[in-house]
Design a protein around this motif. Structure first.
Motif, mmCIF file in Angstrom:
data_model
loop_
_atom_site.group_PDB
_atom_site.id
_atom_site.type_symbol
_atom_site.label_atom_id
_atom_site.label_comp_id
_atom_site.label_asym_id
_atom_site.label_seq_id
_atom_site.Cartn_x
_atom_site.Cartn_y
_atom_site.Cartn_z
ATOM 1 N N MET A 212 34.770 -1.651 51.503
ATOM 2 C CA MET A 212 34.981 -0.331 52.540
ATOM 3 C C MET A 212 36.413 0.251 52.351
ATOM 4 O O MET A 212 37.338 -0.650 51.807
ATOM 5 C CB MET A 212 34.758 -1.249 53.880
ATOM 6 C CG MET A 212 33.420 -1.251 54.129
ATOM 7 S SD MET A 212 32.538 0.194 54.466
ATOM 8 C CE MET A 212 33.298 0.910 56.112
ATOM 9 N N PRO A 213 36.765 1.358 52.939
ATOM 10 C CA PRO A 213 38.135 1.657 53.321
ATOM 11 C C PRO A 213 38.853 0.470 54.018
ATOM 12 O O PRO A 213 38.203 -0.042 55.012
ATOM 13 C CB PRO A 213 38.019 3.016 53.717
ATOM 14 C CG PRO A 213 36.712 3.294 53.807
ATOM 15 C CD PRO A 213 35.763 2.341 53.562
ATOM 16 N N GLY A 214 39.764 0.189 53.578
ATOM 17 C CA GLY A 214 40.578 -0.809 54.456
ATOM 18 C C GLY A 214 40.351 -2.055 53.820
ATOM 19 O O GLY A 214 41.122 -3.147 54.592
ATOM 20 N N ALA A 215 39.562 -2.510 52.844
ATOM 21 C CA ALA A 215 39.270 -3.781 52.437
ATOM 22 C C ALA A 215 40.242 -4.585 51.617
ATOM 23 O O ALA A 215 40.577 -5.593 51.340
ATOM 24 C CB ALA A 215 37.860 -3.788 51.679
ATOM 25 N N TYR B 253 32.887 -6.839 44.642
ATOM 26 C CA TYR B 253 32.697 -6.351 46.144
ATOM 27 C C TYR B 253 33.700 -7.139 46.907
ATOM 28 O O TYR B 253 33.601 -8.383 47.224
ATOM 29 C CB TYR B 253 31.299 -6.501 46.570
ATOM 30 C CG TYR B 253 31.051 -6.315 47.994
ATOM 31 C CD1 TYR B 253 31.938 -5.524 48.832
ATOM 32 C CD2 TYR B 253 29.913 -6.703 48.568
ATOM 33 C CE1 TYR B 253 31.697 -5.202 50.040
ATOM 34 C CE2 TYR B 253 29.811 -6.657 49.895
ATOM 35 C CZ TYR B 253 30.607 -5.853 50.785
ATOM 36 O OH TYR B 253 30.247 -5.520 52.177
ATOM 37 N N LEU B 254 34.575 -6.423 47.262
ATOM 38 C CA LEU B 254 35.614 -7.101 48.226
ATOM 39 C C LEU B 254 34.904 -6.829 49.940
ATOM 40 O O LEU B 254 35.003 -5.928 50.384
ATOM 41 C CB LEU B 254 37.038 -6.592 48.587
ATOM 42 C CG LEU B 254 37.768 -6.398 47.106
ATOM 43 C CD1 LEU B 254 39.197 -5.437 47.368
ATOM 44 C CD2 LEU B 254 37.933 -7.735 46.719
ATOM 45 N N ARG C 39 27.241 1.592 54.142
ATOM 46 C CA ARG C 39 27.563 1.115 52.667
ATOM 47 C C ARG C 39 27.262 -0.074 52.217
ATOM 48 O O ARG C 39 27.119 -0.591 51.113
ATOM 49 C CB ARG C 39 29.124 1.576 52.728
ATOM 50 C CG ARG C 39 29.446 3.129 52.666
ATOM 51 C CD ARG C 39 30.834 3.300 52.479
ATOM 52 N NE ARG C 39 31.090 4.660 52.599
ATOM 53 C CZ ARG C 39 32.438 5.385 52.577
ATOM 54 N NH1 ARG C 39 33.453 4.471 52.213
ATOM 55 N NH2 ARG C 39 32.662 6.529 52.551
ATOM 56 N N LYS C 40 27.323 -0.929 53.380
ATOM 57 C CA LYS C 40 27.271 -2.521 52.975
ATOM 58 C C LYS C 40 26.020 -2.757 51.890
ATOM 59 O O LYS C 40 26.359 -3.491 50.865
ATOM 60 C CB LYS C 40 27.001 -3.324 54.130
ATOM 61 C CG LYS C 40 27.125 -4.711 54.079
ATOM 62 C CD LYS C 40 26.938 -5.483 55.251
ATOM 63 C CE LYS C 40 27.483 -7.007 55.195
ATOM 64 N NZ LYS C 40 25.919 -7.780 55.330
ATOM 65 N N PRO C 41 24.855 -2.378 52.197
ATOM 66 C CA PRO C 41 23.844 -2.603 51.163
ATOM 67 C C PRO C 41 24.028 -1.962 49.765
ATOM 68 O O PRO C 41 23.650 -2.508 48.537
ATOM 69 C CB PRO C 41 22.499 -1.655 51.790
ATOM 70 C CG PRO C 41 22.820 -1.208 52.949
ATOM 71 C CD PRO C 41 24.351 -1.517 53.268
ATOM 72 N N LEU C 42 24.851 -0.809 49.510
ATOM 73 C CA LEU C 42 25.098 -0.119 48.378
ATOM 74 C C LEU C 42 26.211 -1.185 47.728
ATOM 75 O O LEU C 42 26.205 -1.421 46.470
ATOM 76 C CB LEU C 42 25.824 1.121 48.423
ATOM 77 C CG LEU C 42 24.795 2.007 49.238
ATOM 78 C CD1 LEU C 42 25.476 3.462 49.631
ATOM 79 C CD2 LEU C 42 23.612 2.397 48.064
#
Length: 175
Positions: A12-15, A101-102, A138-141
């Motif tokens: 995600m943006p910000g991760a 994946y962060l 977005r999480k599942p992607l």
């Protein structure tokens, strides 16, 4: 290019992909590539101006093209949060590197991100899309494309970078 000798950061943006990516590159002795900056340089526009000019779908097409053509060796590649919308780009990135994946919780994300509009964040369903809807979409992607998942909640950038480096032990050649 025969071996997967890059590290590709998604999330995600910000991760913390860009910030953590720089620290991670120093830890493993790799170069660092910020895909958002590559896009800005190739298009000669900020991400937000590109989004305003092309709209979400147009931006995704540009991002897909840039990422699909990306050539790198022994680099940490920080992608934009929307890279996972482009199957072709993600396929290419997973061929040249290990996709990490962060992972960040929604609450942590909310505390890190104040204004999506100013960050050049792609909101596929338009500006009215909430942060929670974006997270859920977005999480599942991210989970689909991740080879390695590292939760970075409540970690300093350095601690998170070390955690990623440790998760990749044996997968990427040491410098």
């Amino acid at each position: 290019m025969s071996e997967k000798n890059n590290i590709v950061l998604i999330g995600m943006p910000g991760a913390g992909k860009s910030t953590l990516g720089i620290v991670l590159a120093k830890i493993v002795g790799y170069d660092f590539i910020d895909a958002d900056l590559v896009i800005q340089n190739q298009c000669d526009k900020t991400l937000q101006k590109l989004l305003d000019a092309c709209g979400p779908e147009g931006f995704i097409a540009v991002e897909n093209q840039v990422l699909s053509d990306l050539k790198a060796e022994r680099s940490v590649i920080a992608t934009g949060g929307s890279a996972v919308y482009s199957d072709e780009a993600m396929k290419h990135l997973s061929e040249i590197g290990h996709v990490v994946y962060l992972q960040i919780s929604y609450d942590e994300l909310k505390s890190r991100l104040s204004d999506l509009q100013e960050r050049g964040v792609v909101l596929k369903n338009g500006v009215g899309m909430s942060l929670h809807e974006l997270f859920d979409e977005r999480k599942p992607l991210y989970e689909k494309y991740a080879e390695v998942t590292v939760n970075v909640d409540d970690l300093t950038i350095t601690a998170a970078a070390r955690k990623v480096a440790s998760a990749l032990k044996g997968l990427v050649p040491e410098a």
